[in-house]
Scaffold this motif. Structure first.
Motif, mmCIF file in Angstrom:
data_model
loop_
_atom_site.group_PDB
_atom_site.id
_atom_site.type_symbol
_atom_site.label_atom_id
_atom_site.label_comp_id
_atom_site.label_asym_id
_atom_site.label_seq_id
_atom_site.Cartn_x
_atom_site.Cartn_y
_atom_site.Cartn_z
ATOM 1 N N GLU A 382 -2.151 4.993 -9.104
ATOM 2 C CA GLU A 382 -0.766 4.411 -8.735
ATOM 3 C C GLU A 382 -0.178 5.202 -7.624
ATOM 4 O OE1 GLU A 382 0.521 1.934 -12.513
ATOM 5 O OE2 GLU A 382 0.298 4.382 -12.522
ATOM 6 N N LEU A 383 -1.207 5.472 -6.292
ATOM 7 C CA LEU A 383 -0.244 5.455 -5.334
ATOM 8 C C LEU A 383 0.844 4.150 -4.641
ATOM 9 C CD1 LEU A 383 -3.078 7.753 -3.418
ATOM 10 C CD2 LEU A 383 -1.766 8.019 -5.219
ATOM 11 N N ASP A 384 1.524 5.330 -3.491
ATOM 12 C CA ASP A 384 2.380 4.053 -2.976
ATOM 13 C C ASP A 384 2.263 3.134 -2.503
ATOM 14 O OD1 ASP A 384 5.790 4.008 -2.295
ATOM 15 O OD2 ASP A 384 4.717 3.494 -0.425
ATOM 16 N N VAL A 385 2.632 2.107 -2.621
ATOM 17 C CA VAL A 385 1.123 0.566 -1.662
ATOM 18 C C VAL A 385 1.749 0.996 0.317
ATOM 19 C CG1 VAL A 385 1.514 -1.117 -1.580
ATOM 20 C CG2 VAL A 385 1.964 -0.757 -3.582
ATOM 21 N N GLY A 386 3.055 0.798 0.332
ATOM 22 C CA GLY A 386 3.174 1.125 1.439
ATOM 23 C C GLY A 386 2.619 2.008 2.413
ATOM 24 N N ALA A 387 2.575 3.239 1.527
ATOM 25 C CA ALA A 387 1.776 4.911 2.220
ATOM 26 C C ALA A 387 0.652 4.557 2.328
ATOM 27 C CB ALA A 387 2.075 6.251 1.151
ATOM 28 N N VAL A 388 0.158 4.059 1.417
ATOM 29 C CA VAL A 388 -1.585 3.653 1.154
ATOM 30 C C VAL A 388 -2.077 2.329 2.274
ATOM 31 C CG1 VAL A 388 -3.963 2.723 0.142
ATOM 32 C CG2 VAL A 388 -1.408 4.115 -0.800
ATOM 33 N N CYS A 389 -0.707 1.538 2.524
ATOM 34 C CA CYS A 389 -1.338 -0.040 3.468
ATOM 35 C C CYS A 389 -1.578 0.993 4.748
ATOM 36 C CB CYS A 389 -0.599 -1.295 3.074
ATOM 37 S SG CYS A 389 -0.425 -1.940 1.984
ATOM 38 N N ASP A 390 -0.789 1.756 5.353
ATOM 39 C CA ASP A 390 -0.435 2.039 6.509
ATOM 40 C C ASP A 390 -1.111 3.523 6.500
ATOM 41 O OD1 ASP A 390 2.487 1.485 6.571
ATOM 42 O OD2 ASP A 390 3.663 2.689 6.404
ATOM 43 N N PHE A 400 -6.517 -4.023 11.966
ATOM 44 C CA PHE A 400 -5.120 -4.651 12.457
ATOM 45 C C PHE A 400 -4.509 -5.106 11.471
ATOM 46 C CE2 PHE A 400 -7.786 -4.329 16.149
ATOM 47 C CZ PHE A 400 -7.183 -4.109 16.701
ATOM 48 N N GLU A 401 -3.656 -5.582 11.187
ATOM 49 C CA GLU A 401 -2.433 -5.511 9.990
ATOM 50 C C GLU A 401 -2.687 -7.191 9.186
ATOM 51 O OE1 GLU A 401 1.742 -4.733 9.066
ATOM 52 O OE2 GLU A 401 1.588 -6.541 9.385
ATOM 53 N N TRP A 402 -3.324 -7.980 10.152
ATOM 54 C CA TRP A 402 -3.558 -9.345 9.624
ATOM 55 C C TRP A 402 -4.728 -9.225 8.756
ATOM 56 C CZ3 TRP A 402 -8.253 -11.207 10.463
ATOM 57 C CH2 TRP A 402 -9.804 -10.917 11.403
#
Length: 514
Positions: A382-390, A400-402
């Motif tokens: 359950e790692l922080d979603v924003g941190a994992v996406c970054d 690339f973000e898309w």
């Protein structure tokens, strides 16, 4: 009054099919390419990615100059902070009738460009990126009125739209749309892995590698191992090699994990597609032709085409359909801090350390490593979603973000609440053992759930199921898993949960496991 246009070409649009270049006239229109700090540093990009994009940009600029275009090239050493600053500096030297460019692939950049016309004081034409096979309007039409936007249904329509892998009567080749069940075999030395062809770095690329190493000394990426194509011709040669040597076994082993083998039978061309060196439909046609000539199985051809014509177009459609709010979703409330080993690969979990080390050094990992090893751990812990996406956006050469955001937030982390996936891609250590040979060299055993030497994926899996059982209550695909958990006695459940909480404290320092 001049009719001269300035055409801005972004680093992921290095194609003569770029709509801003399609009607450009050498001798009249001029082209700008710029290596700017803002784009290179908004996350700590892997140095392989920065070097690939910059080297490909410089070679593409050479190609345009040979065609007769006046090319304004702004290298990183020019010290420009942003694309807007690069355009403004160019426009101060010459007058232009307007600025033309293809739309960017990331929402943040598209938002920044909204004010360019006013701030730059000249007309700005932002053209839809026609290099993709599904336009924004086509995706909206497909999505309209649907309760669920499932990739499989989208993929079938794309096959019909482009006449790919179809029988003369319009039915799917071989009688099935999807042969995924035939493409899940573990490798385990069953066939030899073909050695990759060497890519020689020319003087221009070597200069880029030196510049990137100096400018980004602390970013991940072992540039001594840089071996990517940087021109369309080189990228096509890479793909031709894949079709000849790896495609026949690609399907069977596309989900396999192999210790010390980063490439296996994968095409390794997503980065070339994503920066414009290769065109998606041409690749699908070539693979279909290979199947029709008996050079690979239908399952291998369909598996490849599904990734390009189906999945790649689908995730882009999801991204633009749901942004900007999509990036803020966190349906399961994941918020644990990202462990340090995501940046140094220092963990005793063999499968995870191998995938992380490969990712950090090479900027590459195949889809099962990303989804079912790294992503699965991030989901279960359950790692922080924003941190994992970054992190995913930073470390992969094709990110690339898309394409990164839906794959990470939606598929790996199930943070969109099931918009993309009908169930979370959560798995225990037994899945990883079945798909590869990492477990044989790991100090943890996938046969054990608790106690010293037990595979952490096992207890973390059941902890995840326990914590979110209410969220999955009405999901028919989770019914068997929930039933298996609930039929365990209370003492057995508590033993697993206590062990999982201990693992969380060890693996994710600073987290409160409860």
């Amino acid at each position: 009054m001049t009719d001269r246009r300035l055409i801005l070409v972004l680093g992921d649009q290095l194609s003569r099919d770029n709509p801003a270049l399609r009607d450009a006239v050498p001798g009249r229109d001029e082209v700008l390419l710029a290596e700017v700090r803002e784009e290179a540093a908004y996350v700590p990009h892997n140095r392989h990615k920065i070097a690939l994009v910059f080297a490909a940009m410089r070679h593409f600029a050479d190609t345009l100059a040979q065609e007769g275009f006046q090319v304004h090239y702004r290298p990183l050493e020019a010290g420009l902070d942003s694309l807007e600053a690069a355009v403004a500096a160019t426009c101060r030297r010459r007058r232009y009738a307007g600025l033309w460019l293809c739309e960017p692939g990331e929402y943040r950049l598209r938002t920044a460009m909204a004010g360019w016309r006013h701030r730059l004081g000249l007309p700005v034409a932002i053209l839809e990126d026609s290099r993709f096979l599904c336009s924004h309007a086509r995706f909206r039409d497909w999505a309209r009125g649907r309760k669920q936007l499932r990739m499989e249904h989208f993929y079938r329509e794309m096959r019909r739209d482009y006449g790919v892998l179809l029988e003369p009567d319009g039915s799917p080749a071989g009688g099935q749309w999807n042969y995924d069940r035939d493409n899940r075999e573990g490798w385990r030395d069953k066939v030899a892995i073909p050695p990759r062809r060497a890519v020689r770095n020319d003087a221009r690329t070597r200069a880029v590698l030196e510049a990137v190493a100096a400018a980004f000394p602390n970013n991940p990426g072992d540039l001594s191992r840089f071996a990517f194509a940087v021109t369309a011709g080189q990228a096509l040669a890479e793909f031709d090699w894949f079709c000849e040597h790896a495609l026949p076994d690609f399907g069977r082993f596309q989900d396999a994990l192999a210790d010390g083998e980063p490439w296996l039978f994968h095409a390794r061309i997503s980065m070339y597609l994503n920066i414009g060196l290769l065109e998606p439909l041409a690749l699908c046609r070539q693979v279909e032709e290979a199947w029709r000539r008996g050079r690979c199985s239908l399952a291998a051809a369909e598996g490849f085409i599904r990734q390009v014509l189906g999945w790649r177009e689908y995730v882009r459609g999801i991204y633009w359909h749901y942004m900007p709010g999509y990036g803020e979703r966190n349906a399961l409330g994941a918020k644990a801090p990202l462990p340090d080993f995501f940046w140094d690969a220092d963990t005793d979990l063999r499968c995870l350390s191998q995938a992380l080390r490969q990712t950090l050094d090479l900027g590459y990992a195949h889809h099962i490593q990303r989804l079912m090893v790294i992503g699965n751990f991030a989901l279960l812990a359950e790692l922080d979603v924003g941190a994992v996406c970054d992190w995913y956006l930073a470390v992969y050469v094709d990110a690339f973000e898309w394409v990164e955001l839906p794959n990470t937030l939606g598929m790996a982390l199930h943070a969109d609440g099931g918009l993309m996936a009908s169930k979370p891609y959560a798995a225990s250590g037994k899945y990883i053992q079945r798909q590869g040979n990492h477990c044989a060299q790991c100090r943890f055993s996938p046969a054990r759930t608790t106690g010293e030497g037990a595979c952490p994926y096992n207890a973390l899996y059941w902890r995840f199921i326990h914590r979110h059982q209410r969220a999955f209550e009405d999901n028919p695909r989770m019914a068997l898993v929930l039933a298996n958990w609930r039929k365990r006695g209370t003492s057995a459940q508590n033993a697993i949960l206590d062990w999982a909480d201990r693992l969380m404290r060890e693996l994710v320092p600073g987290v409160d496991p409860r």
